[in-house]
Motif scaffolding. Structure first.
Motif, PDB file in Angstrom:
ATOM      1  N   UNK A  57       0.897  -1.193  -0.060  1.00  0.00           N
ATOM      2  CA  UNK A  57      -0.103  -0.009   0.028  1.00  0.00           C
ATOM      3  C   UNK A  57       0.932   1.351   0.067  1.00  0.00           C
ATOM      4  N   UNK A  58       1.809   1.252   0.660  1.00  0.00           N
ATOM      5  CA  UNK A  58       2.688   2.629   1.007  1.00  0.00           C
ATOM      6  C   UNK A  58       3.565   2.885  -0.435  1.00  0.00           C
ATOM      7  N   UNK A  59       4.077   1.840  -0.891  1.00  0.00           N
ATOM      8  CA  UNK A  59       4.888   2.036  -1.944  1.00  0.00           C
ATOM      9  C   UNK A  59       4.037   2.350  -3.293  1.00  0.00           C
ATOM     10  N   UNK A  60       2.624   1.636  -3.422  1.00  0.00           N
ATOM     11  CA  UNK A  60       1.866   1.856  -4.566  1.00  0.00           C
ATOM     12  C   UNK A  60       1.218   3.382  -4.333  1.00  0.00           C
ATOM     13  N   UNK A  61       0.851   3.823  -3.112  1.00  0.00           N
ATOM     14  CA  UNK A  61       0.443   5.099  -3.103  1.00  0.00           C
ATOM     15  C   UNK A  61       1.316   6.256  -3.286  1.00  0.00           C
ATOM     16  N   UNK A  62       2.773   5.884  -2.984  1.00  0.00           N
ATOM     17  CA  UNK A  62       3.932   6.772  -3.294  1.00  0.00           C
ATOM     18  C   UNK A  62       4.082   6.991  -4.776  1.00  0.00           C
ATOM     19  N   UNK A  63       3.726   5.930  -5.297  1.00  0.00           N
ATOM     20  CA  UNK A  63       3.819   6.356  -6.873  1.00  0.00           C
ATOM     21  C   UNK A  63       2.522   6.786  -7.630  1.00  0.00           C
ATOM     22  N   UNK A  64       1.537   6.734  -7.038  1.00  0.00           N
ATOM     23  CA  UNK A  64       0.415   7.275  -7.488  1.00  0.00           C
ATOM     24  C   UNK A  64      -1.122   6.156  -7.796  1.00  0.00           C
ATOM     25  N   UNK A  65      -0.678   5.043  -7.200  1.00  0.00           N
ATOM     26  CA  UNK A  65      -1.790   3.956  -7.307  1.00  0.00           C
ATOM     27  C   UNK A  65      -2.866   4.074  -6.472  1.00  0.00           C
ATOM     28  N   UNK A 196       1.352   0.557 -10.039  1.00  0.00           N
ATOM     29  CA  UNK A 196       1.449   1.945 -10.292  1.00  0.00           C
ATOM     30  C   UNK A 196       2.100   2.150 -11.532  1.00  0.00           C
ATOM     31  N   UNK A 197       3.264   1.864 -12.002  1.00  0.00           N
ATOM     32  CA  UNK A 197       4.228   2.080 -12.963  1.00  0.00           C
ATOM     33  C   UNK A 197       4.913   0.830 -13.741  1.00  0.00           C
ATOM     34  N   UNK A 206      15.170   1.593  -7.771  1.00  0.00           N
ATOM     35  CA  UNK A 206      15.518   2.235  -6.569  1.00  0.00           C
ATOM     36  C   UNK A 206      14.892   1.619  -5.426  1.00  0.00           C
ATOM     37  N   UNK A 207      13.579   1.401  -5.735  1.00  0.00           N
ATOM     38  CA  UNK A 207      12.759   0.591  -4.520  1.00  0.00           C
ATOM     39  C   UNK A 207      13.129  -0.653  -4.453  1.00  0.00           C
ATOM     40  N   UNK A 276      12.564   9.148  -5.316  1.00  0.00           N
ATOM     41  CA  UNK A 276      11.254   9.559  -5.075  1.00  0.00           C
ATOM     42  C   UNK A 276      10.886  10.868  -4.668  1.00  0.00           C
ATOM     43  N   UNK A 277      11.983  11.578  -4.067  1.00  0.00           N
ATOM     44  CA  UNK A 277      11.751  12.875  -3.425  1.00  0.00           C
ATOM     45  C   UNK A 277      10.659  12.883  -2.258  1.00  0.00           C
ATOM     46  N   UNK A 278       9.812  13.802  -2.163  1.00  0.00           N
ATOM     47  CA  UNK A 278       9.136  13.683  -0.788  1.00  0.00           C
ATOM     48  C   UNK A 278       8.157  12.782  -1.002  1.00  0.00           C
ATOM     49  N   UNK A 279       7.731  12.184  -2.200  1.00  0.00           N
ATOM     50  CA  UNK A 279       6.834  10.903  -2.147  1.00  0.00           C
ATOM     51  C   UNK A 279       7.680   9.800  -1.434  1.00  0.00           C
ATOM     52  N   UNK A 280       8.668   9.839  -1.219  1.00  0.00           N
ATOM     53  CA  UNK A 280       9.498   8.544  -0.624  1.00  0.00           C
ATOM     54  C   UNK A 280       9.182   8.731   0.956  1.00  0.00           C
TER      55      UNK A 280
END
Length: 295
Positions: A57-65, A196-197, A206-207, A276-280
């Motif tokens: 969930x946290x990874x997907x949401x960080x990339x916009x899913x 998401x991507x 990177x992830x 990921x910048x702030x999204x990470x």
């Protein structure tokens, strides 16, 4: 600095969501075997940190899913984790009586039912994914199968069994845990990302570096807790690894060196999040939580 209260609230929200998804898998079913269903429920719905689906969930949401798109991969990875615990707890493996503060499945039912429940939870994971019809379904299934099987978690458990009573090198211990524990954690992060991507997105690589670091740090901290924690807090028998003569990081390195190793891996994970910048930020908070938890 991590806002602990805020982080705990977000983790609780993710746990509530995945609990609902998992519960729904057992609703309104014409059960062929009520005993098997009960054992499966005992194995997967008996609580737990739900760390792997949270990583999805946290990874997907960080990339916009969208959260709905993440439910199937989150459930699938937790079902695989649950099946592995049911089988690992069996007398032929780790022979544990307690899991998440409750009797293990083979204690609550019997050995044969526990084997069948683990088998059924494993296949249910792939049924859940197959029903999701995600455009990158093949990549999601491949990620989970590679992490679970002969090149992943199952291989790690085999290495673990072979190491009982031995004194492997630190490198050998790292190799064992990158498969037994780390592979499924990496799959959780990767599946969240691929929801998401595309695989070719640079952030996926990177992830993967992030996940490899936190997977090993998580296991080191688990080894530390086996020594420093208590049974009531851990939800499983403390000191069990030492009693079984299983090799651990503290046994090979000592507690202080093990803590330093976990901290170094945390730093590696945080560095990997730079693209990921702030999204990470949520992933960084989660990484810190993984080596600061008390259970």
């Amino acid at each position: 600095m991590t806002d602990v209260a805020s982080l705990e609230r977000r983790l609780a929200e993710h746990r509530t969501r995945i609990e609902g998804v998992l519960e729904a898998l057992f609703h309104d079913r014409n059960e062929v075997s009520t005993r098997l269903e009960a054992a499966m429920r005992h194995g997967v719905l008996g609580g737990g940190k739900r760390l792997r689906p949270i990583l999805v969930y946290v990874t997907g949401r960080a990339l916009g899913a969208a959260p709905d798109a993440l439910d199937a991969p989150a459930a699938a990875v937790e079902l695989i984790h649950a099946y592995s615990l049911v089988h690992d707890d069996l007398p032929a493996m780790d022979d544990d009586d307690l899991r998440r503060g409750n009797p293990t499945v083979h204690k609550a039912f019997d050995d044969a039912t526990a084997i069948l429940a683990g088998d059924a939870l494993q296949t249910l994971a792939f049924e859940v994914l197959a029903r999701s019809s995600h455009p990158r379904l093949g990549a999601l299934v491949r990620s989970l199968t590679e992490a679970s099987g002969r090149d992943g978690m199952a291989a790690g458990q085999a290495l673990d069994l072979n190491a009982v009573g031995a004194q492997p090198s630190v490198d050998a211990l790292v190799e064992m845990h990158r498969h037994k524990t780390g592979a499924l954690i990496r799959a959780a992060v990767r599946m969240g990302a691929l929801t998401a991507v595309a695989e070719t997105d640079a952030r996926v690589a990177a992830l993967d570096r992030y996940a490899a670091a936190i997977g090993l740090a998580f296991q080191i901290h688990d080894d530390i807790l086996d020594i420093t924690g208590d049974t009531a807090t851990l939800g499983k028998t403390s000191g069990a690894d030492a009693a079984r003569e299983k090799p651990t990081y503290p046994a090979l390195l000592g507690l202080d060196a093990s803590r330093r190793k976990a901290k170094g891996l945390l730093d590696e994970a945080l560095e990997a999040l730079a693209p990921l910048g702030e999204n990470g930020s949520p992933l960084a908070e989660l990484a810190r939580y993984m080596i600061e938890r008390d259970h």
